[in-house]
Design an enzyme around this catalytic site. Sequence first.
Site, PDB file in Angstrom:
ATOM      1  NE  ARG A  43      38.090  39.796  40.021  1.00 34.42           N
ATOM      2  CZ  ARG A  43      38.651  39.602  41.214  1.00 34.42           C
ATOM      3  NH1 ARG A  43      39.044  38.456  41.436  1.00 34.42           N
ATOM      4  NH2 ARG A  43      38.506  40.385  42.438  1.00 34.42           N
TER       5      ARG A  43
ATOM      6  CG  ASP B 159      38.649  33.370  32.439  1.00 36.12           C
ATOM      7  OD1 ASP B 159      38.839  34.023  33.350  1.00 36.12           O
ATOM      8  OD2 ASP B 159      37.865  32.201  32.514  1.00 36.12           O
TER       9      ASP B 159
ATOM     10  CE1 TYR C 188      30.468  36.008  30.663  1.00 38.42           C
ATOM     11  CE2 TYR C 188      28.926  35.657  32.506  1.00 38.42           C
ATOM     12  CZ  TYR C 188      30.193  36.041  31.755  1.00 38.42           C
ATOM     13  OH  TYR C 188      31.075  36.297  32.722  1.00 38.42           O
TER      14      TYR C 188
ATOM     15  NE  ARG D  89      36.573  29.058  27.836  1.00 37.51           N
ATOM     16  CZ  ARG D  89      37.874  28.954  27.917  1.00 37.51           C
ATOM     17  NH1 ARG D  89      38.308  29.995  28.985  1.00 37.51           N
ATOM     18  NH2 ARG D  89      38.845  28.274  27.570  1.00 37.51           N
TER      19      ARG D  89
END
Length: 251
Positions: free
Chosen positions: A49, A51, A108, A194
């Site tokens: 999911r 952001d 990522y 992040r």
Amino acid sequence: MRYFLELAYNGKNYFGWQVQPNQISVQEAIETRLSKILGQKISIVGAGRTDTGVHAKKMYAHFDFDGELKKDLVRHLNSFLPKDIAIYKIHEMDPEAHARFDATSRSYNYFISPQKNPFTFEGAWVFNRELDLDKMNDAAQLLIKKGDFGSFAKLHTDVKTNICDVREAFWRVNEEGQFVFQITADRFLRNMVRAIVGTLVEVGIGKITKEDLVQIIEDQNRGSAGASAPAQGLYLVDVQYPKELFRNEFK
């Protein structure tokens, strides 16, 4: 039958992956077009999911459909979808395959541009302070373990555990001079990448040390870590599954 969509999207114009009231999401955009093409309501389940504003270069989502898929469904679906969402392949899967729960790893990338660039500013964090690549890489090695990453998790979420198995974490400089962070784990907490990037950047500018990062991880407290890096620099770049789940492929 169960099918996996293999897709990519630019997240700039979306309020994340997941359907939510009164906001446009990637999931909703795909479900709407896929339902219209197949002539029945289709729900899809994503591998994760992402952001608001986060991108995906390689994402998977599953859906169920008992009819026969046309061989040109990928082309047909792409012609209906917005330009910032692309379907690459559709895979026929094991009937029990699950896009989220069967993923064995996710990777990522995060991009930081050291100077203003009119061609990359929408997909990277422009950060014009000098960064020490060696120090950031040295600190990143502390993340490679199976442990509690609560210091990098968004508060007040519904997850039952903050335990993640991080398998790689490193920085490199690409051909455009951007700093690129790559991290792979079995799972990620919301906002985790992040928050990690923001904290490692503090190492890179000398605000905190490698030893400080050890304590931040041990604290298991989001308030101990650095501020989250901006969303536009983050990309989901790979999701891995057991090969035996895949059957036929529709291109």
